[in-house]
Write a protein that holds these residues in place. Structure first.
Motif, short mmCIF file in Angstrom:
data_model
loop_
_atom_site.label_atom_id
_atom_site.label_comp_id
_atom_site.label_asym_id
_atom_site.label_seq_id
_atom_site.Cartn_x
_atom_site.Cartn_y
_atom_site.Cartn_z
N CYS A 96 5.37 -15.38 4.50
CA CYS A 96 6.00 -15.59 3.19
C CYS A 96 6.56 -14.28 2.65
O CYS A 96 7.67 -14.24 2.10
CB CYS A 96 4.98 -16.17 2.21
SG CYS A 96 5.68 -16.71 0.64
N VAL A 97 5.79 -13.21 2.81
CA VAL A 97 6.27 -11.89 2.39
C VAL A 97 7.58 -11.56 3.09
O VAL A 97 8.53 -11.06 2.47
CB VAL A 97 5.20 -10.81 2.68
CG1 VAL A 97 5.78 -9.41 2.47
CG2 VAL A 97 3.98 -11.01 1.80
N LYS A 98 7.65 -11.87 4.37
CA LYS A 98 8.87 -11.60 5.15
C LYS A 98 10.04 -12.42 4.62
O LYS A 98 11.18 -11.93 4.54
CB LYS A 98 8.62 -11.91 6.62
CG LYS A 98 9.80 -11.61 7.52
CD LYS A 98 9.46 -11.89 8.98
CE LYS A 98 10.67 -11.61 9.89
NZ LYS A 98 10.35 -11.90 11.32
N LEU B 103 15.49 -11.45 1.00
CA LEU B 103 16.37 -11.89 -0.09
C LEU B 103 17.10 -10.73 -0.77
O LEU B 103 17.79 -10.94 -1.77
CB LEU B 103 15.57 -12.68 -1.13
CG LEU B 103 14.95 -13.99 -0.67
CD1 LEU B 103 14.19 -14.65 -1.81
CD2 LEU B 103 16.03 -14.95 -0.14
N GLY B 104 16.94 -9.52 -0.28
CA GLY B 104 17.62 -8.38 -0.91
C GLY B 104 17.09 -8.11 -2.30
O GLY B 104 15.88 -8.09 -2.52
N ASP B 105 17.98 -7.95 -3.26
CA ASP B 105 17.56 -7.66 -4.63
C ASP B 105 16.72 -8.79 -5.22
O ASP B 105 15.91 -8.56 -6.13
CB ASP B 105 18.78 -7.42 -5.52
CG ASP B 105 19.52 -6.13 -5.18
OD1 ASP B 105 18.90 -5.27 -4.51
OD2 ASP B 105 20.69 -5.99 -5.55
N CYS B 106 16.93 -10.00 -4.72
CA CYS B 106 16.21 -11.16 -5.26
C CYS B 106 14.74 -11.17 -4.87
O CYS B 106 13.97 -11.99 -5.40
CB CYS B 106 16.87 -12.46 -4.80
SG CYS B 106 18.45 -12.80 -5.62
N LYS B 107 14.34 -10.30 -3.97
CA LYS B 107 12.94 -10.28 -3.56
C LYS B 107 12.02 -9.91 -4.72
O LYS B 107 10.83 -10.25 -4.72
CB LYS B 107 12.73 -9.29 -2.41
CG LYS B 107 12.99 -7.84 -2.78
CD LYS B 107 12.91 -6.94 -1.55
CE LYS B 107 13.26 -5.49 -1.89
NZ LYS B 107 13.29 -4.64 -0.68
N ALA B 108 12.57 -9.25 -5.73
CA ALA B 108 11.75 -8.84 -6.88
C ALA B 108 11.66 -9.92 -7.95
O ALA B 108 10.90 -9.77 -8.92
CB ALA B 108 12.33 -7.56 -7.49
N CYS C 102 19.25 -16.43 -7.96
CA CYS C 102 18.69 -16.27 -6.61
C CYS C 102 18.30 -17.63 -6.01
O CYS C 102 17.11 -17.91 -5.81
CB CYS C 102 17.47 -15.37 -6.67
SG CYS C 102 17.77 -13.73 -7.34
N PRO C 103 19.29 -18.48 -5.71
CA PRO C 103 18.95 -19.79 -5.12
C PRO C 103 18.27 -19.69 -3.77
O PRO C 103 17.62 -20.64 -3.33
CB PRO C 103 20.32 -20.48 -5.01
CG PRO C 103 21.32 -19.36 -4.99
CD PRO C 103 20.74 -18.30 -5.86
N GLY C 104 18.38 -18.52 -3.12
CA GLY C 104 17.71 -18.34 -1.84
C GLY C 104 16.20 -18.44 -1.95
O GLY C 104 15.51 -18.63 -0.93
N MET C 105 15.66 -18.32 -3.17
CA MET C 105 14.22 -18.46 -3.35
C MET C 105 13.73 -19.85 -2.99
O MET C 105 12.55 -20.03 -2.64
CB MET C 105 13.83 -18.13 -4.80
CG MET C 105 13.97 -16.67 -5.16
SD MET C 105 13.05 -16.25 -6.67
CE MET C 105 13.85 -17.29 -7.87
N ILE C 106 14.62 -20.85 -3.06
CA ILE C 106 14.22 -22.21 -2.71
C ILE C 106 13.85 -22.29 -1.23
O ILE C 106 12.77 -22.77 -0.86
CB ILE C 106 15.34 -23.21 -3.04
CG1 ILE C 106 15.54 -23.29 -4.56
CG2 ILE C 106 15.03 -24.59 -2.47
CD1 ILE C 106 16.75 -24.11 -4.97
N GLY C 107 14.74 -21.81 -0.38
CA GLY C 107 14.46 -21.82 1.05
C GLY C 107 13.26 -20.96 1.41
O GLY C 107 12.43 -21.34 2.24
N ALA C 108 13.16 -19.79 0.77
CA ALA C 108 12.03 -18.90 1.04
C ALA C 108 10.71 -19.57 0.65
O ALA C 108 9.73 -19.50 1.40
CB ALA C 108 12.20 -17.59 0.28
#
Length: 367
Positions: A86-88, A93-98, A146-152
């Protein structure tokens, strides 16, 4: 006691005799009393200015998991809650990781003040506005950015390698069975559709704020109803339809009624109530202006599009087995009635054209 007696009367199919609103008001008041008591006893400190020691202790323990030290390495011991996979996912996500950390700190820092505002509020509209402001809006804006958070997030659940179950000595088998049952592709499509439908601007208006206002308006209807105000934005003008709705809601017998029959019966009376609420020519313009913006129109179109409907059906069929061993019920009739209500222009066309005019206005503006 009076509330209980009325509920028994409804369940037995008795006539509410104009008490439907009292039943609703007392039910809502009992719910608020429970929430207030729970927050004061289990969440806030004695003076209500901060979280209590137990909650603070949990926040201190969880913070390093949501706000980890940024590194190319990952220790399963240090990342026990979510795991290294999950951390990976979030590091990618780049800047969205925060963003999860930002949300966590927002809720930690603003939580006590938000809860106090909620407890001290004097109307349902105000309470709903507080929920939207402190809960719905931050999450919505984070997902819009950061819609990429959905997939993550879905990948975190699918490939969970944390040690929470070992740490808490909980049985992981049920979690794994749920993960295996879910159609993750359909779920991700639905979540991305909701984000797409609720983000951006339409007609110069911020859609997150517009949708937040739309959800808060139901509180205004409750306030006006409980004050005895017979106005366009009050359930009092729907007294007959609302009474039938309440009687129907309490009349179901789940030992004899099928899910299909319950859904159809419920949608019939709900549709009648919504038709009076939304389409009555004497109130349609005021009701439409109160909530039906270009943002709401766009959101309904996106979230109820044909691809989204197909994925709702897939996810429902897919998850039915988690709740029942019975055959998946055919709810097409009830679903179609609901979808018909969401096409406000078509739903109300025989009584008013205000929704059609708003649609044309939005389309002319490219919204």
């Amino acid at each position: 006691k009076q509330w209980y007696q009325r509920r028994v009367a409804i369940t037995a199919g008795g006539d509410l005799e104009g008490n439907a609103f009292e039943v609703l008001e007392q039910s809502m008041a009992m719910g608020m009393e429970w929430v207030t008591s729970f927050i004061k006893e289990n969440v806030l400190s004695e003076d209500s200015t901060s979280f209590n020691p137990m909650v603070n202790g949990m926040l201190v323990m969880v913070e390093p998991q949501i706000c980890p030290v940024q590194s190319n390495q990952c220790s399963s011991g240090e990342n026990w809650l979510f795991g290294c996979k999950c951390v990976k996912e979030f590091r990618a996500l780049g800047d969205c990781k925060a963003k999860p950390c930002q949300l966590f700190r927002h809720y930690r820092e603003s939580g006590p003040a938000a809860l106090n505002s909620f407890l001290n509020s004097e109307s349902y509209e105000e309470r709903y506005q507080i929920i939207m402001k402190y809960v719905f809006d931050p999450i919505s804006r984070a997902l819009c950015e950061c819609p990429g958070m959905i997939g993550a997030s879905t990948n975190c659940a699918r490939n969970y390698d944390g040690t929470l179950f070992t740490f808490t000595r909980m049985d992981r088998a049920q979690f794994d069975s749920v993960v295996e049952e879910i159609d993750w592709k359909a779920l991700k499509t639905i979540l991305h559709g909701w984000v797409k439908g609720g983000c951006g601007e339409k007609n110069g208006k911020d859609c997150v704020a517009e949708l937040s206002d739309m959800f808060s308006i139901s509180g205004r209807w409750l306030d006006n109803t409980f004050r005895g105000e017979d106005s366009c934005q009050s359930l009092i003008r729907l007294e007959e339809e609302f009474t039938v709705y309440m009687e129907t809601a309490f009349s179901f017998n789940m030992t004899t009624d099928t899910v299909k029959s319950v859904a159809n019966k419920f949608m019939d009376v709900y549709s009648d109530m919504q038709r009076k609420s939304l389409c009555d020519p004497s109130c349609a313009a005021e009701v439409m202006d109160s909530f039906y913006s270009c943002c709401v129109k766009h959101s309904l179109e996106v979230t109820l599009s044909k691809p989204m409907r197909k994925n709702y059906q897939k996810l429902f069929r897919n998850m039915w087995g988690l709740f029942s061993e019975e055959k998946v019920p055919n709810l097409n009739s009830a679903v179609n009635k609901y979808l018909a209500m969401m096409d406000l222009d078509g739903f109300c066309k025989d009584q008013t054209n205000v929704y059609g005019e708003r649609n044309e206005e939005c389309e002319s503006l490219g919204a």
